[in-house]
Design a protein around this motif. Structure first.
Motif, PDB file in Angstrom:
ATOM      1  N   THR A   1       0.833  -1.195   0.000  1.00 57.16           N
ATOM      2  CA  THR A   1       0.000   0.000   0.000  1.00 57.16           C
ATOM      3  C   THR A   1       0.871   1.250   0.000  1.00 57.16           C
ATOM      4  OG1 THR A   1      -0.073   0.193   2.418  1.00 57.16           O
ATOM      5  CG2 THR A   1      -1.738  -1.222   1.370  1.00 57.16           C
TER       6      THR A   1
ATOM      7  N   ALA B   1       2.050  -4.159  -6.079  1.00 52.72           N
ATOM      8  CA  ALA B   1       1.316  -3.007  -5.554  1.00 52.72           C
ATOM      9  C   ALA B   1      -0.127  -3.393  -5.283  1.00 52.72           C
ATOM     10  CB  ALA B   1       1.379  -1.856  -6.552  1.00 52.72           C
ATOM     11  N   ASP B   2      -0.696  -2.841  -4.227  1.00 52.68           N
ATOM     12  CA  ASP B   2      -2.099  -3.080  -3.905  1.00 52.68           C
ATOM     13  C   ASP B   2      -2.959  -2.202  -4.812  1.00 52.68           C
ATOM     14  OD1 ASP B   2      -4.598  -3.476  -2.889  1.00 52.68           O
ATOM     15  OD2 ASP B   2      -4.052  -3.157  -0.796  1.00 52.68           O
ATOM     16  N   LEU B   3      -3.394  -2.759  -5.933  1.00 52.21           N
ATOM     17  CA  LEU B   3      -4.165  -1.976  -6.906  1.00 52.21           C
ATOM     18  C   LEU B   3      -5.536  -1.596  -6.378  1.00 52.21           C
ATOM     19  CD1 LEU B   3      -3.289  -3.979 -10.160  1.00 52.21           C
ATOM     20  CD2 LEU B   3      -2.182  -1.943  -9.227  1.00 52.21           C
ATOM     21  N   ARG B   4      -5.991  -2.252  -5.324  1.00 53.74           N
ATOM     22  CA  ARG B   4      -7.306  -1.950  -4.774  1.00 53.74           C
ATOM     23  C   ARG B   4      -7.272  -0.774  -3.801  1.00 53.74           C
ATOM     24  NH1 ARG B   4      -6.793  -7.477  -5.031  1.00 53.74           N
ATOM     25  NH2 ARG B   4      -8.382  -8.580  -6.237  1.00 53.74           N
TER      26      ARG B   4
ATOM     27  N   ARG C   1      -1.170  -8.342 -16.554  1.00 51.31           N
ATOM     28  CA  ARG C   1      -2.164  -7.277 -16.356  1.00 51.31           C
ATOM     29  C   ARG C   1      -2.190  -6.311 -17.538  1.00 51.31           C
ATOM     30  NH1 ARG C   1      -2.455 -10.728 -13.104  1.00 51.31           N
ATOM     31  NH2 ARG C   1      -2.070 -10.587 -10.848  1.00 51.31           N
TER      32      ARG C   1
END
Length: 261
Positions: free
Chosen positions: A27, A63-66, A138
């Protein structure tokens, strides 16, 4: 729960990503904390080595894409700015840290997680670890200095293979390729990292920092520039107490006692 665990022990700064339920997907807050801890290690004479590791079964899933906000209109330049100020700052913080940094990779290291590990000076991996250039899966271009780091570690052809296909590279294969220094059983990872980190913490800290700078810079420098940097680094290093101790201990035939100064 703290998303970054930190402790200092025997001159070693231990930094652990701590979101095991999310495979330690990184994050914004975690990234900034890691950068701050690496910067602090550079300026703290009491810290003489750093270990970056993680809790749970994964090292870092990327990476935390959310965690990012999807609201608001995207403006040209936003993505480049985000990468420059985000992932690239993290990798730069590792490369520029003035103390040797060991990655203790306990599990899957994917995307920026793989690049975080590979930016470290030494990499020890559990035999269950995997490295994945996940970006192509992705539809993305590798970021976080991946296209800079990998060709320098394994050459351009193999780097393109890993980035084009995004296949998982097991720890043993990563070691064969030169991405990893050592592979150990998962339950021996912390002990192996501790052994190396404490050896580094007992070494001539400024000489190690200058050596790190010389090696990293040599990859982008011509011979004349590299040799000039080497001479300057040795000139600077010879002003340190540890350099004097190293020479004196050799003459006196005793084990040196380095203080990191």
């Amino acid at each position: 729960m703290d998303e970054i665990l930190h402790r200092t022990d025997a001159g070693v700064s231990w930094i652990a990503l701590n979101r095991p339920d999310a495979m330690n997907a990184l994050t914004w807050e975690q990234r900034e904390r890691v950068i701050a801890l690496l910067d602090a290690a550079s300026g703290d004479p009491g810290i003489r080595a750093v270990v970056v590791t993680a809790t749970g079964k994964g090292f870092c899933a990327g990476a935390d894409l959310r965690s990012g906000s999807a609201t608001g209109e995207r403006v040209a330049g936003d993505v480049a700015r985000m990468i420059r100020l985000g992932a690239q700052r993290l990798i730069t913080a590792v490369l520029d840290c003035e103390k040797p940094v060991i990655a203790a990779v306990n599990g899957t290291a994917a995307g920026i997680g793989a690049h975080l590990a590979l930016a470290c000076d030494l990499v020890i991996a559990a035999d269950t670890a995997r490295f994945i250039e996940v970006f192509v899966r992705r539809g993305l271009v590798p970021d976080g200095a991946g296209a800079y780091l990998l060709p320098r570690l394994i050459g351009p052809q193999k780097a393109k293979e890993l980035m084009f296909f995004g296949d998982a590279v097991p720890a043993a294969e990563a070691a064969r390729l030169g991405l990893v220094n050592k592979v150990v059983p998962a339950d021996a990872l912390e002990a192996a990292a501790r052994e190396w980190a404490e050896r580094l913490a007992q070494g001539p800290t400024r000489a190690l920092a200058l050596t790190k700078q010389l090696v990293n810079a040599s990859l982008d420098a011509d011979r004349t520039t590299a040799l000039a940097a080497e001479a300057t680094a040795q000139e600077v290093n010879m002003t340190t107490a540890d350099a004097n101790e190293g020479v004196a201990s050799f003459v006196e035939r005793r084990t040196p006692k380095y203080l990191g100064r």
